[in-house]
Write an enzyme that holds these catalytic residues in place. Structure first.
Site, short mmCIF file in Angstrom:
data_model
loop_
_atom_site.label_atom_id
_atom_site.label_comp_id
_atom_site.label_asym_id
_atom_site.label_seq_id
_atom_site.Cartn_x
_atom_site.Cartn_y
_atom_site.Cartn_z
N CYS A 104 0.76 -1.37 -0.16
CA CYS A 104 -0.05 0.02 0.02
C CYS A 104 0.81 1.24 0.18
O CYS A 104 1.89 1.14 0.59
CB CYS A 104 -0.96 0.07 1.24
N CYS A 158 -0.40 5.65 7.35
CA CYS A 158 -1.80 5.03 7.60
C CYS A 158 -1.58 4.38 9.00
O CYS A 158 -0.59 3.52 9.38
CB CYS A 158 -2.17 3.78 6.66
N CYS A 183 -2.26 -0.68 8.94
CA CYS A 183 -1.30 -1.85 8.73
C CYS A 183 0.11 -1.81 9.14
O CYS A 183 1.05 -1.38 8.38
CB CYS A 183 -1.35 -2.50 7.36
N CYS A 213 -6.55 0.70 -0.61
CA CYS A 213 -6.77 0.00 0.72
C CYS A 213 -6.34 -1.51 0.39
O CYS A 213 -7.80 -2.20 0.30
CB CYS A 213 -7.77 0.42 1.68
N GLN A 224 -17.97 -10.44 12.75
CA GLN A 224 -16.38 -10.59 12.64
C GLN A 224 -16.11 -9.71 11.13
O GLN A 224 -16.68 -10.09 10.28
CB GLN A 224 -15.83 -11.93 12.58
N GLU A 279 -26.83 -10.45 24.51
CA GLU A 279 -26.27 -9.43 23.70
C GLU A 279 -26.92 -7.98 24.16
O GLU A 279 -28.34 -7.73 24.38
CB GLU A 279 -26.59 -9.59 22.38
N ASP A 331 -17.55 -14.39 24.14
CA ASP A 331 -16.89 -13.62 23.33
C ASP A 331 -16.91 -12.21 23.51
O ASP A 331 -17.75 -11.58 22.44
CB ASP A 331 -17.25 -14.19 21.74
N CYS A 361 -10.23 -11.28 21.26
CA CYS A 361 -9.72 -10.68 20.29
C CYS A 361 -8.47 -9.90 21.02
O CYS A 361 -8.07 -8.71 20.30
CB CYS A 361 -10.67 -9.61 19.45
C1 LIG Z 1 -16.57 -9.74 19.91
S1 LIG Z 1 -18.25 -9.29 19.82
C2 LIG Z 1 -18.80 -10.97 19.46
C3 LIG Z 1 -20.00 -11.14 18.87
C4 LIG Z 1 -20.48 -12.49 18.46
N1 LIG Z 1 -20.05 -13.67 19.30
C5 LIG Z 1 -19.85 -13.03 16.78
O1 LIG Z 1 -18.81 -13.77 16.95
O2 LIG Z 1 -20.39 -12.43 16.14
C6 LIG Z 1 -18.75 -8.92 21.31
C7 LIG Z 1 -20.45 -8.62 21.50
O3 LIG Z 1 -20.63 -8.09 22.71
C8 LIG Z 1 -21.50 -7.29 22.63
N2 LIG Z 1 -21.29 -6.48 24.12
C9 LIG Z 1 -20.50 -5.54 24.44
N3 LIG Z 1 -20.75 -5.44 25.77
C10 LIG Z 1 -21.53 -6.08 26.28
C11 LIG Z 1 -22.08 -6.56 27.34
N4 LIG Z 1 -21.83 -5.65 28.53
N5 LIG Z 1 -23.02 -7.37 27.68
C12 LIG Z 1 -23.47 -8.28 26.63
N6 LIG Z 1 -22.94 -7.95 25.22
C13 LIG Z 1 -22.01 -6.97 25.17
C14 LIG Z 1 -21.25 -6.38 21.64
O4 LIG Z 1 -22.39 -5.48 21.26
C15 LIG Z 1 -20.79 -7.27 20.38
O5 LIG Z 1 -22.08 -7.83 19.82
#
Ligand SMILES: C[S@@+](CC[C@H](N)C(=O)[O-])C[C@H]1O[C@@H](n2cnc3c(N)ncnc32)[C@H](O)[C@@H]1O
Length: 449
Positions: free
Chosen positions: A73, A79, A82, A158, A285, A335, A380, A407
């Site tokens: 790039c 930037c 990356c 990009c 994701q 969620e 997650d 992550c």
């Molecule tokens: C890393 S993403 C994972 C989503 C899903 N597992 C996926 O792989 O598509 C984290 C998720 O947690 C939600 N989130 C953030 N804080 C939260 C909380 N305190 N309680 C519940 N959900 C939450 C976000 O809106 C988001 O959708």
């Protein structure tokens, strides 16, 4: 002599921070430099007058165990995106695996499995947020230079985005210049245009566009229509009106300016295809092929028989819940984003999954009211990790096993330090969902002690 901003120093780097900054020491103080790597010695420009930690800019690598490649790039170096585009991919993977090993070392009671690469190394992003700014030629639309969220450079390419993204950016920039729509000024808080959000599924080739502005303006509807008509992949253009001084791309009232409010994404996991309708604010994701690989690992670690009750904490639009549903008795998802739950409910119907229930609320509050027992909890959380209350409540709920999808190795380690009071971490697998950046995803399996 006291160090000053602009001084050039020579530093040897021995470690890597979770943000991918090379860490070294100079005169007894820690030095953190984006782009520097462990094992390297480099010339560094001191960026700020240091108090405790020296933050620097890489000027020249003097000695290195790694080879460098020509970055793809033209914006590389400027930037903020990356950081590692000049490293061979194998080296990037090795560094990411090493980072996870370092963070999990004292916590893992089983194997750290080899890192899985991203299925696609270029053009893998399905979502990008671009900023508007003002420049000598009028509207600027692009990304921020590293560490400068108050400045934007005009993006011309990009390579980690799919080819339509830079084309849409240039189209919107020209349109904004032509229609004299003013960019929002962070200093005076005047002007209109703040962010351009692009989302697109590589599978269905459907796209959704968001325009964040400081308020409603009739010309925005014209811009939305022109965009929709110029790019046949676009399903809809959504306006987000954020009048507050805070520079948030997703904060504020939303309104469909043209077309639909959702687009369709698809993933294939365990030989089955799942459809996910996504509205602008719903999490997915950012690497669709990588997401499939991630969910395969979650499915493999889950090893379900069809008799289990499963909890999907931080479930987004119900992706993991959906993928695990055909092999579970019952799944409960939690969620916080209401639109994501709405999308999720539609997605469950779309995928004929009748054994999943979604709860709208925070994990920390919802956990208290859930009736156990659960055989498995998939967790997650966002980058910051779990709320301390959510960790406590999860320990209290005491599912037989936990699969933690992370992550951010730093918050993963912090959460594990609490969860390991009741569990053992028996295996972990890092995955690369963000080639050319230091980000790394990790899946850890925990079993009850
Ligand atoms: C890393 S993403 C994972 C989503 C899903 N597992 C996926 O792989 O598509 C984290 C998720 O947690 C939600 N989130 C953030 N804080 C939260 C909380 N305190 N309680 C519940 N959900 C939450 C976000 O809106 C988001 O959708």
């Amino acid at each position: 002599m006291a160090l000053r901003k602009g001084d050039i120093i020579k530093v040897s780097f021995g470690a890597l921070s979770y943000k991918g900054y090379g860490l070294g020491t100079y005169d007894g103080r820690e030095v953190a430099v984006p782009g520097a790597l462990p094992g390297e010695r480099a010339k560094i420009e001191v960026l700020r007058r240091p108090r405790h930690r020296i933050v620097g800019r890489l000027v020249e690598v003097l000695e290195s165990p790694y080879s460098r490649v020509e970055p793809r790039c033209t914006h590389f170096g400027t930037c903020g995106g990356c950081l590692w585009q000049d490293l061979p991919y194998e080296v990037q993977l090795g560094l990411k695996e090493g980072l996870v090993r370092e963070y999990l070392e004292d916590h893992l009671d089983g194997p750290l499995l080899p890192i899985l690469p991203s299925p696609q190394l270029w053009g893998y992003r399905n979502k990008m947020e671009f900023s508007f700014d003002r420049g000598p030629e009028g509207v600027v639309l692009g990304l921020h230079p590293r560490g400068r969220f108050d400045v934007t450079f005009d993006l011309s390419e990009c390579p980690i985005s799919p080819p339509p993204f830079p084309k849409v950016v240039s189209f919107v920039r020209d349109l904004a210049r032509r229609t004299s729509l003013p960019p929002y000024d962070l200093r005076t808080h005047e002007g209109l245009l703040r962010f351009l959000i692009l989302r697109r599924s590589p599978k269905t080739r459907e796209a959704l566009i968001g325009i964040t502005s400081s308020g409603r303006h009739d010309k925005l509807t014209l811009v939305a229509r022109e965009l929709g008509e110029a790019f046949p992949e676009v399903r809809g253009v959504v306006g987000i009106f954020n009048p507050s001084p805070g520079q948030f791309a997703y904060g504020g009232k939303r309104e469909v300016l043209w077309g639909e409010e959702r687009f369709r994404e698809e993933v294939e996991v365990g030989g089955k295809r799942f459809t996910f309708y996504l509205s602008l604010v719903s999490f997915f994701q950012t690497n669709s092929g990588g997401a499939e690989r991630l969910y395969e690992v979650v499915r493999e670690f889950a090893g379900l028989s069809g008799r289990e009750r499963v909890l999907d904490l931080f479930c987004g639009v119900g992706t993991i819940a959906s993928v695990l549903a055909p092999e579970s008795k019952e799944i409960v998802g939690v969620e916080v984003v209401e639109e994501a739950v709405e999308d999720g409910l539609r997605n469950l119907r779309e995928n004929y999954l009748g054994n999943v229930r979604l709860i709208s609320g925070t994990a920390e509050d919802a956990l208290r009211s859930l009736d156990g027992p659960f055989h498995l909890a998939v967790v997650d959380p966002p980058r910051a990790g779990m709320h301390p209350k959510a960790r406590r409540e999860l320990l209290e709920l005491s599912p037989d096993r936990i699969i933690y999808v992370s992550c951010n190795p730093k918050s993963l380690k912090e959460d594990l330090e609490v969860l390991l009071k009741g569990y053992r971490a028996v295996r972990a697998r890092p995955l690369d969902l963000f080639p050319h950046t230091p980000h790394v995803e990790t899946v850890v399996e925990l079993v009850h002690r």
